[in-house]
Design a protein around this motif. Structure first.
Motif: not given
Lengths: 245, 194
Positions: B82-93
């Motif tokens: 879950f943390m990996a998803i969140g981090k990647n979404l933030w980086l993408q954004q």
């Protein structure tokens, strides 16, 4: 679709509407007919697209669980922002109030007195079983299970869900459930619902609504939650006074 | 306060869909304590409270979809994933942000826990792109097909969306799937993203 008849055939297959023989024929044709293969592949890709809609549904659901939040403030409303912040700080101190009133008192006053074999309005034992399970879950502090129980049109179910929502910190949802009872005047649960509505609105920081609802409750001399409402009003006012100094 | 679930239980609930899945989602949303963890990470990486709240919700959606479509392979525990998803979404954004490099540096300096980031990012981009195109499907169909694909029963869909009977929902779902098949057949370029 290039061939509409394939669409119907594929959907009938997917929906389980084909007889055993038709199903076997379809599967055999799927192995040998390139046009049907293409149509079926298109169908599978369409199914994958529904993931986008699933995402929407999940996001919507999550949003509905969120408390109303303070939006970004206009610079000119800086004073209002500071006021809101102070009020929230004050309300945090009140968190014990709604917990004290909501779980213990309502549970003992209304739930332990509800006969567990009450039949719902349409006489369905199914709804009764659902309510029974909700009560068990509630007593066992399984508030998530209470909230996720299927909807049944029963004021006691709404009351249980409202209390469970309060326990989850979702005052807005609690107030919504309470309002279902109030708006339909589902007696004898209206008074409990009025109190839960106030707690929900207080918890979700909608103090204007909470205060108006308290005023309305206090006009009823015989209201069973009058004492608690007076106490809450005093606490809210005291918070405002502190902030106004 | 409420029962706690193991990863195995949560995965089972999410896979079974419908109300069970919603229960798991509610649990994750309210009780796993991970909201604060992701919030803290995003705030350190330059995000605001509002950014963090939005990323948290999106991450839950992707977590559920990835578990349901078999993309989560159980190589890590759910919190890490879950943390990996969140981090990647933030980086993408943050990519479009002028501070992206600074954000990236701060993230790299802190930790580099990423699980299959290309996949997660690609999926988010696909969904954003398809979302615009699929507006053509209509709001009612989006809702019915969205719930149906998450294994909600016809009865639950009827209740939530206000249809009178399950039969009406069944008919609606049929029409909507048919419409969607027509749209995909007419727009083969959509398929490239899948």
């Amino acid at each position: 679709m290039k061939n509409p008849s394939y669409t119907d055939k594929i959907l009938a297959y997917q929906e389980g509407k084909l007889s055993q023989k038709e199903k076997a024929d379809f599967e055999a044709e799927l192995l040998s007919n390139p046009q049907l293969q293409e149509a079926y592949q298109n169908f599978q890709q369409s199914l994958e697209l529904t993931e986008v809609f699933a995402f929407d549904h999940l996001k919507q659901k999550l949003k509905s669980w969120e408390e109303p939040r303070v939006k970004r403030m206009h610079p000119l409303k800086l004073a209002a922002l500071a006021a809101t912040f102070l009020l929230i700080l004050g309300l945090a101190g009140l968190s014990g109030i709604w917990q004290r009133f909501s779980s213990g008192k309502l549970a003992s006053r209304y739930y332990t007195e509800i006969p567990v074999n009450i039949v719902s309005r349409n006489g369905s034992t199914d709804a009764n079983a659902v309510l029974l399970q909700m009560e068990k879950d509630f007593q066992a502090d399984k508030f998530g299970e209470v909230l996720e129980t299927q909807e049944i049109e029963d004021p006691r179910a709404y009351l249980l869900k409202a209390q469970a929502a309060l326990q989850f910190g979702n005052g807005a949802e609690a107030a919504n459930y309470a309002n279902l009872i109030i708006s339909r005047q589902l007696n004898p649960y209206v008074e409990a619902a009025e109190w839960l509505f106030i707690l929900g609105k207080t918890q979700s920081r909608e103090t204007d609504f909470a205060k108006a609802a308290i005023d309305s409750l206090l006009q009823k001399e015989e209201h069973p939650f009058r004492e608690e409402a007076m106490q809450l009003q005093e606490d809210l006012n005291s918070t405002w006074r502190k902030f106004a100094r | 306060m409420t029962s706690s679930y193991s990863d195995i239980e949560l995965i089972r609930m999410i896979r079974s869909g419908g109300k069970q899945m919603e229960l798991a989602m509610r649990y994750w949303n309210s009780h796993s304590g991970i909201r604060e963890k992701l919030d803290s990470w995003i705030r350190k990486a330059g995000g605001t409270k509002a950014d963090s709240a939005d990323i948290f919700q999106d991450s839950i959606c992707y977590l559920i979809l990835n578990i349901r479509n078999g993309k989560f392979e159980g190589a890590s525990n759910l919190q890490t994933y879950f943390m990996a998803i969140g981090k990647n979404l933030w980086l993408q954004q943050s990519r479009r942000s002028q501070h992206y490099q600074r954000i990236l540096n701060s993230v790299q300096a802190e930790e580099a826990t990423v699980i299959n980031p290309e996949h997660i990012l690609m999926r988010a981009e696909q969904i954003n792109r398809l979302d615009q195109l699929l507006q053509l499907t209509g709001d009612a169909c989006r809702k019915v097909l969205g719930m149906w694909s998450l294994n909600f029963s016809m009865r639950e869909i009827a209740r939530e969306l206000g249809y009178k009977t399950e039969a009406v929902v069944r008919k609606k779902k049929h029409q909507c799937l048919k419409q969607l098949m027509k749209l995909t057949a007419q727009n083969p370029e959509w398929k490239k993203g899948l």
